[in-house]
Design a protein around this motif. Sequence first.
Motif, PDB file in Angstrom:
ATOM      1  N   ILE A   1      -3.749   1.848  -3.557  1.00 22.91           N
ATOM      2  CA  ILE A   1      -4.504   2.649  -2.601  1.00 22.91           C
ATOM      3  C   ILE A   1      -5.467   1.745  -1.841  1.00 22.91           C
ATOM      4  O   ILE A   1      -6.237   0.999  -2.439  1.00 22.91           O
ATOM      5  CB  ILE A   1      -5.244   3.812  -3.314  1.00 22.91           C
ATOM      6  N   HIS A   2      -5.398   1.788  -0.517  1.00 20.74           N
ATOM      7  CA  HIS A   2      -6.214   0.947   0.350  1.00 20.74           C
ATOM      8  C   HIS A   2      -7.123   1.823   1.214  1.00 20.74           C
ATOM      9  O   HIS A   2      -6.853   3.007   1.408  1.00 20.74           O
ATOM     10  CB  HIS A   2      -5.335   0.104   1.277  1.00 20.74           C
ATOM     11  N   PHE A   3      -8.169   1.215   1.750  1.00 12.11           N
ATOM     12  CA  PHE A   3      -9.002   1.917   2.725  1.00 12.11           C
ATOM     13  C   PHE A   3      -8.980   1.171   4.051  1.00 12.11           C
ATOM     14  O   PHE A   3      -8.825  -0.055   4.094  1.00 12.11           O
ATOM     15  CB  PHE A   3     -10.440   2.101   2.221  1.00 12.11           C
ATOM     16  N   ILE A   4      -9.118   1.930   5.127  1.00 12.85           N
ATOM     17  CA  ILE A   4      -9.161   1.398   6.484  1.00 12.85           C
ATOM     18  C   ILE A   4     -10.563   1.663   7.008  1.00 12.85           C
ATOM     19  O   ILE A   4     -10.944   2.819   7.216  1.00 12.85           O
ATOM     20  CB  ILE A   4      -8.097   2.051   7.373  1.00 12.85           C
ATOM     21  N   ASP A   5     -11.322   0.624   7.226  1.00 15.07           N
ATOM     22  CA  ASP A   5     -12.739   0.760   7.549  1.00 15.07           C
ATOM     23  C   ASP A   5     -12.941   1.097   9.023  1.00 15.07           C
ATOM     24  O   ASP A   5     -13.545   0.330   9.779  1.00 15.07           O
ATOM     25  CB  ASP A   5     -13.474  -0.528   7.176  1.00 15.07           C
ATOM     26  N   GLN A   6     -12.456   2.267   9.405  1.00 17.09           N
ATOM     27  CA  GLN A   6     -12.640   2.778  10.769  1.00 17.09           C
ATOM     28  C   GLN A   6     -12.762   4.296  10.715  1.00 17.09           C
ATOM     29  O   GLN A   6     -12.010   4.953   9.989  1.00 17.09           O
ATOM     30  CB  GLN A   6     -11.442   2.436  11.661  1.00 17.09           C
ATOM     31  N   PRO A   7     -13.681   4.888  11.474  1.00 19.44           N
ATOM     32  CA  PRO A   7     -13.706   6.351  11.590  1.00 19.44           C
ATOM     33  C   PRO A   7     -12.678   6.789  12.631  1.00 19.44           C
ATOM     34  O   PRO A   7     -12.847   6.532  13.824  1.00 19.44           O
ATOM     35  CB  PRO A   7     -15.137   6.638  12.051  1.00 19.44           C
ATOM     36  N   LEU A   8     -11.633   7.434  12.185  1.00 21.95           N
ATOM     37  CA  LEU A   8     -10.516   7.763  13.068  1.00 21.95           C
ATOM     38  C   LEU A   8     -10.382   9.259  13.320  1.00 21.95           C
ATOM     39  O   LEU A   8      -9.375   9.708  13.869  1.00 21.95           O
ATOM     40  CB  LEU A   8      -9.205   7.212  12.474  1.00 21.95           C
ATOM     41  N   GLN A   9     -11.398  10.035  12.951  1.00 12.95           N
ATOM     42  CA  GLN A   9     -11.370  11.463  13.229  1.00 12.95           C
ATOM     43  C   GLN A   9     -12.783  12.009  13.211  1.00 12.95           C
ATOM     44  O   GLN A   9     -13.715  11.355  12.741  1.00 12.95           O
ATOM     45  CB  GLN A   9     -10.514  12.204  12.198  1.00 12.95           C
ATOM     46  N   LEU A  10     -12.924  13.205  13.733  1.00 15.32           N
ATOM     47  CA  LEU A  10     -14.178  13.945  13.657  1.00 15.32           C
ATOM     48  C   LEU A  10     -14.036  14.985  12.565  1.00 15.32           C
ATOM     49  O   LEU A  10     -13.087  15.773  12.571  1.00 15.32           O
ATOM     50  CB  LEU A  10     -14.498  14.630  14.998  1.00 15.32           C
TER      51      LEU A  10
ATOM     52  N   ALA B   1       0.843  -1.198   0.000  1.00 16.14           N
ATOM     53  CA  ALA B   1       0.000   0.000   0.000  1.00 16.14           C
ATOM     54  C   ALA B   1       0.879   1.249   0.000  1.00 16.14           C
ATOM     55  O   ALA B   1       1.744   1.411   0.857  1.00 16.14           O
ATOM     56  CB  ALA B   1      -0.920   0.000   1.212  1.00 16.14           C
ATOM     57  N   GLN B   2       0.649   2.126  -0.951  1.00 17.06           N
ATOM     58  CA  GLN B   2       1.348   3.410  -0.999  1.00 17.06           C
ATOM     59  C   GLN B   2       0.494   4.540  -0.427  1.00 17.06           C
ATOM     60  O   GLN B   2       1.014   5.556   0.000  1.00 17.06           O
ATOM     61  CB  GLN B   2       1.737   3.747  -2.442  1.00 17.06           C
ATOM     62  N   ILE B   3      -0.820   4.319  -0.425  1.00 18.63           N
ATOM     63  CA  ILE B   3      -1.783   5.295   0.079  1.00 18.63           C
ATOM     64  C   ILE B   3      -2.851   4.533   0.845  1.00 18.63           C
ATOM     65  O   ILE B   3      -3.269   3.451   0.425  1.00 18.63           O
ATOM     66  CB  ILE B   3      -2.461   6.067  -1.077  1.00 18.63           C
ATOM     67  N   ALA B   4      -3.286   5.090   1.965  1.00 14.12           N
ATOM     68  CA  ALA B   4      -4.413   4.506   2.692  1.00 14.12           C
ATOM     69  C   ALA B   4      -5.249   5.648   3.264  1.00 14.12           C
ATOM     70  O   ALA B   4      -4.722   6.709   3.606  1.00 14.12           O
ATOM     71  CB  ALA B   4      -3.949   3.573   3.805  1.00 14.12           C
ATOM     72  N   PHE B   5      -6.546   5.414   3.362  1.00 16.29           N
ATOM     73  CA  PHE B   5      -7.417   6.436   3.932  1.00 16.29           C
ATOM     74  C   PHE B   5      -8.445   5.782   4.842  1.00 16.29           C
ATOM     75  O   PHE B   5      -8.827   4.626   4.658  1.00 16.29           O
ATOM     76  CB  PHE B   5      -8.104   7.263   2.840  1.00 16.29           C
ATOM     77  N   CYS B   6      -8.861   6.537   5.839  1.00 15.89           N
ATOM     78  CA  CYS B   6      -9.835   6.043   6.814  1.00 15.89           C
ATOM     79  C   CYS B   6     -11.151   6.782   6.648  1.00 15.89           C
ATOM     80  O   CYS B   6     -11.276   7.700   5.844  1.00 15.89           O
ATOM     81  CB  CYS B   6      -9.293   6.214   8.234  1.00 15.89           C
ATOM     82  N   ASP B   7     -12.122   6.396   7.437  1.00 22.62           N
ATOM     83  CA  ASP B   7     -13.419   7.067   7.472  1.00 22.62           C
ATOM     84  C   ASP B   7     -13.398   8.113   8.582  1.00 22.62           C
ATOM     85  O   ASP B   7     -12.415   8.226   9.339  1.00 22.62           O
ATOM     86  CB  ASP B   7     -14.520   6.032   7.715  1.00 22.62           C
ATOM     87  N   ALA B   8     -14.468   8.886   8.698  1.00 24.16           N
ATOM     88  CA  ALA B   8     -14.564   9.919   9.735  1.00 24.16           C
ATOM     89  C   ALA B   8     -16.018  10.066  10.161  1.00 24.16           C
ATOM     90  O   ALA B   8     -16.943   9.767   9.399  1.00 24.16           O
ATOM     91  CB  ALA B   8     -14.042  11.251   9.214  1.00 24.16           C
ATOM     92  N   TRP B   9     -16.199  10.521  11.391  1.00 20.48           N
ATOM     93  CA  TRP B   9     -17.529  10.912  11.852  1.00 20.48           C
ATOM     94  C   TRP B   9     -17.788  12.344  11.395  1.00 20.48           C
ATOM     95  O   TRP B   9     -16.960  13.225  11.599  1.00 20.48           O
ATOM     96  CB  TRP B   9     -17.624  10.853  13.373  1.00 20.48           C
TER      97      TRP B   9
END
Length: 362
Positions: A232-241, A141-149
Amino acid sequence: MERTTGGLFSPTTVTKYDDAMTPALPQQPTVSVALCTYNGLNYLSTQWQSLVNQRRLPNEIVISDDLSTDDTPQLLTQLAADAPFPVTVLDNKKRLGYNKNFERALSACTGELIFICDQDDLWLPEKIDTMVQYMVQHPAAQIAFCDAWVTDEQLQGRENRFWESVRFDAQTRARWQSGKTMDILLEGNRMMGCATVIRRSFLPALLPIPDKIPGYIYDGWIALVGATQNVIHFIDQPLQLYRTHVQQQVGVRQQPVPARTKLRDRLTRHRARKLAPLHKKQIQLSIISQLLSKRVPSDAPGLPELYRRLAHFTLRSHLPHNRLKRIAPVLTNLWRGNYNRYAEPAANWYAPFLAVLGDILE
């Protein structure tokens, strides 16, 4: 101390840590945070405190302030003086806008992993640690992104997730994991810049950020480049507001579901009205194709999907005026599955067939 950058930028302010980065944990990558600011006085302190409260502190923070007209520069000086990590503040001599401002911040980072940070959110304490560990465990993975509230201006209310706003639902995530990443991102960006971590070694493919990317801003460009190479990967967790407020330069953009076109309308509307959105889409894909072809290898695995989509909209936007001559290319495109493949995700089952009838008869 001060370090002179020259060019368009004024001297860089560095905290008392001098040029040395905070030592990395054993066998752990170094971490930079690229924070961009512009008139962020009302919210910056909250975002900053959430960085200080991280379970895994960054090794440095690089801040690019885009000529704030409030007291943001003075606040940055105060925050940097007491920070538990090195802080570099870049003051631009002319306003760059958010695309080029983030490019400036990213370029100045020295950590192996770079987190993009907005000025008005709040990171949950586990964000950096969680995403670093993901990148360690997924070296491809060169890029990863998470979810947010998504919250209100006071960071209240954790009822909705950001991914819901951009239609990155369970079905779409399953398509992503099955290899349809480029397909999904060409339907619309799903990755929020401030929820993203990037390997510094991947920056040469991303920078400089193009001045104009039709339909996308800097984070969409980063996502598209990553999609071309399936990194590019995604991380299925909301890690910020994610704070929503009226001063946002770029806020939550609920992706509208286009109104369905009835068969009667397809047979009575002017042909130019029908072709306009197809021409617009074809031009957008053509420009994106040109931009990406200059950055990634010609055999990048995500490019064929881009070219296939471009060919579909090129055909639809350039069908001959003679209806009889449209039948063969349209039916061939239907047989290849392209009308179904490129229908709006929210469309009903017969929408592709209405598009076929429209392309032949209108």
